[in-house]
Write a protein that holds these residues in place. Structure first.
Motif, PDB file in Angstrom:
ATOM      1  N   GLY A 184       0.777  -1.231   0.000  1.00 16.87           N
ATOM      2  CA  GLY A 184       0.000   0.000   0.000  1.00 16.87           C
ATOM      3  C   GLY A 184       0.813   1.288   0.000  1.00 16.87           C
ATOM      4  N   SER A 185       2.132   1.210  -0.186  1.00 17.28           N
ATOM      5  CA  SER A 185       2.957   2.422  -0.068  1.00 17.28           C
ATOM      6  C   SER A 185       3.362   3.044  -1.406  1.00 17.28           C
ATOM      7  N   LEU A 186       3.029   2.434  -2.523  1.00 16.37           N
ATOM      8  CA  LEU A 186       3.425   2.966  -3.832  1.00 16.37           C
ATOM      9  C   LEU A 186       2.626   4.211  -4.175  1.00 16.37           C
ATOM     10  N   LYS A 187       3.341   5.272  -4.575  1.00  9.32           N
ATOM     11  CA  LYS A 187       2.661   6.487  -5.040  1.00  9.32           C
ATOM     12  C   LYS A 187       3.576   7.245  -5.988  1.00  9.32           C
ATOM     13  N   ASN A 188       2.959   8.003  -6.873  1.00  8.87           N
ATOM     14  CA  ASN A 188       3.708   8.880  -7.768  1.00  8.87           C
ATOM     15  C   ASN A 188       4.184  10.106  -6.999  1.00  8.87           C
ATOM     16  N   LYS A 189       5.316  10.663  -7.417  1.00  4.24           N
ATOM     17  CA  LYS A 189       5.855  11.896  -6.825  1.00  4.24           C
ATOM     18  C   LYS A 189       5.350  13.063  -7.673  1.00  4.24           C
ATOM     19  N   VAL A 190       4.250  13.671  -7.225  1.00  2.00           N
ATOM     20  CA  VAL A 190       3.594  14.739  -7.979  1.00  2.00           C
ATOM     21  C   VAL A 190       3.781  16.054  -7.229  1.00  2.00           C
ATOM     22  N   PHE A 191       4.188  17.086  -7.959  1.00  2.00           N
ATOM     23  CA  PHE A 191       4.406  18.407  -7.380  1.00  2.00           C
ATOM     24  C   PHE A 191       3.154  19.266  -7.520  1.00  2.00           C
ATOM     25  N   GLU A 192       3.146  20.408  -6.829  1.00  4.31           N
ATOM     26  CA  GLU A 192       1.993  21.301  -6.842  1.00  4.31           C
ATOM     27  C   GLU A 192       1.594  21.739  -8.250  1.00  4.31           C
ATOM     28  N   ASP A 193       2.575  21.858  -9.147  1.00  9.62           N
ATOM     29  CA  ASP A 193       2.266  22.285 -10.514  1.00  9.62           C
ATOM     30  C   ASP A 193       1.755  21.141 -11.386  1.00  9.62           C
ATOM     31  N   GLY A 194       1.609  19.938 -10.783  1.00  9.81           N
ATOM     32  CA  GLY A 194       1.094  18.785 -11.521  1.00  9.81           C
ATOM     33  C   GLY A 194       2.148  17.935 -12.187  1.00  9.81           C
ATOM     34  N   SER A 195       3.400  18.403 -12.188  1.00  7.86           N
ATOM     35  CA  SER A 195       4.465  17.600 -12.808  1.00  7.86           C
ATOM     36  C   SER A 195       4.780  16.383 -11.935  1.00  7.86           C
ATOM     37  N   CYS A 196       5.165  15.309 -12.583  1.00  4.88           N
ATOM     38  CA  CYS A 196       5.471  14.060 -11.884  1.00  4.88           C
ATOM     39  C   CYS A 196       6.860  13.603 -12.315  1.00  4.88           C
ATOM     40  N   THR A 197       7.725  13.400 -11.324  1.00  8.32           N
ATOM     41  CA  THR A 197       9.122  13.047 -11.623  1.00  8.32           C
ATOM     42  C   THR A 197       9.431  11.573 -11.402  1.00  8.32           C
ATOM     43  N   GLY A 198       8.452  10.809 -10.976  1.00 12.02           N
ATOM     44  CA  GLY A 198       8.689   9.386 -10.734  1.00 12.02           C
ATOM     45  C   GLY A 198       7.742   8.851  -9.690  1.00 12.02           C
ATOM     46  N   TYR A 199       8.190   7.814  -8.997  1.00 10.44           N
ATOM     47  CA  TYR A 199       7.349   7.180  -7.984  1.00 10.44           C
ATOM     48  C   TYR A 199       8.212   6.738  -6.815  1.00 10.44           C
ATOM     49  N   THR A 200       7.546   6.400  -5.728  1.00 11.85           N
ATOM     50  CA  THR A 200       8.231   6.011  -4.508  1.00 11.85           C
ATOM     51  C   THR A 200       7.439   4.922  -3.805  1.00 11.85           C
ATOM     52  N   PHE A 201       8.125   4.117  -3.005  1.00 12.55           N
ATOM     53  CA  PHE A 201       7.473   3.127  -2.154  1.00 12.55           C
ATOM     54  C   PHE A 201       8.341   2.895  -0.934  1.00 12.55           C
TER      55      PHE A 201
END
Length: 167
Positions: free
Chosen positions: A29-46
């Protein structure tokens, strides 16, 4: 010194993580995308569960292989994050002063422009870890305090896990 209640609470927290220590490094349950306030996504984390109830010196992690949806992830795209400490997977062996305590939160960040698409993703991980303590067993009798043919510290532990996560 911690009280008995504090120790019990720490053990309860570790046991409630949803994975078995030493066998399930992927925290469900820990996987998520790394999304910034401007909506850009640089990858994912778990998040990773600790590999030992005693904690782990990260320099004993000899290798970490990751596949997402069957595709290998390049080591250069992964970073281990432990509190304020960051390092690439290939740099783990050079950080003998960094200890991952059993209650410390540890993450793997993966650089991938756009992150992962919405839906299910299969994550596979293989961690190779050198033993960081133990006794010396072997056949030699001529060296006091150390047995020349000791082998148990020469064979690293390989821990495998696979899980499906939903973003």
């Amino acid at each position: 010194m911690k009280t008995v209640e504090e120790r019990i609470a720490q053990v309860d927290e570790i046991l409630s993580r949803g994975g078995l220590v030493l066998t399930d490094p992927l925290m469900r349950g820990s996987l998520k995308n790394k999304v910034f306030e401007d909506g850009s996504c640089t990858g994912y984390t778990f998040r990773l569960n600790n590999l030992s109830y005693r904690g782990v010196w990260i320099s004993t992690i000899e290798g970490l292989e990751l596949k997402v949806d069957g595709e290998p992830v390049d080591h250069r795209d992964m970073t281990l994050v432990l509190g304020n400490f960051y390092c690439t997977i290939d740099e783990l062996k050079n950080n003998s002063d960094v200890f991952w305590g059993c209650a410390d939160k540890c993450y793997i960040n993966v650089n991938k422009v756009g992150g992962l698409s919405a839906g299910d993703h299969e994550i596979e991980i293989v961690i190779t870890k050198r033993n960081d303590f133990g006794h010396s067993y072997g056949e030699a009798e001529d060296v006091e305090g150390y047995l020349r043919d000791a082998t148990e510290l020469q064979h690293p532990t390989v821990v495998r896990d696979r899980a499906v996560f939903t973003i």
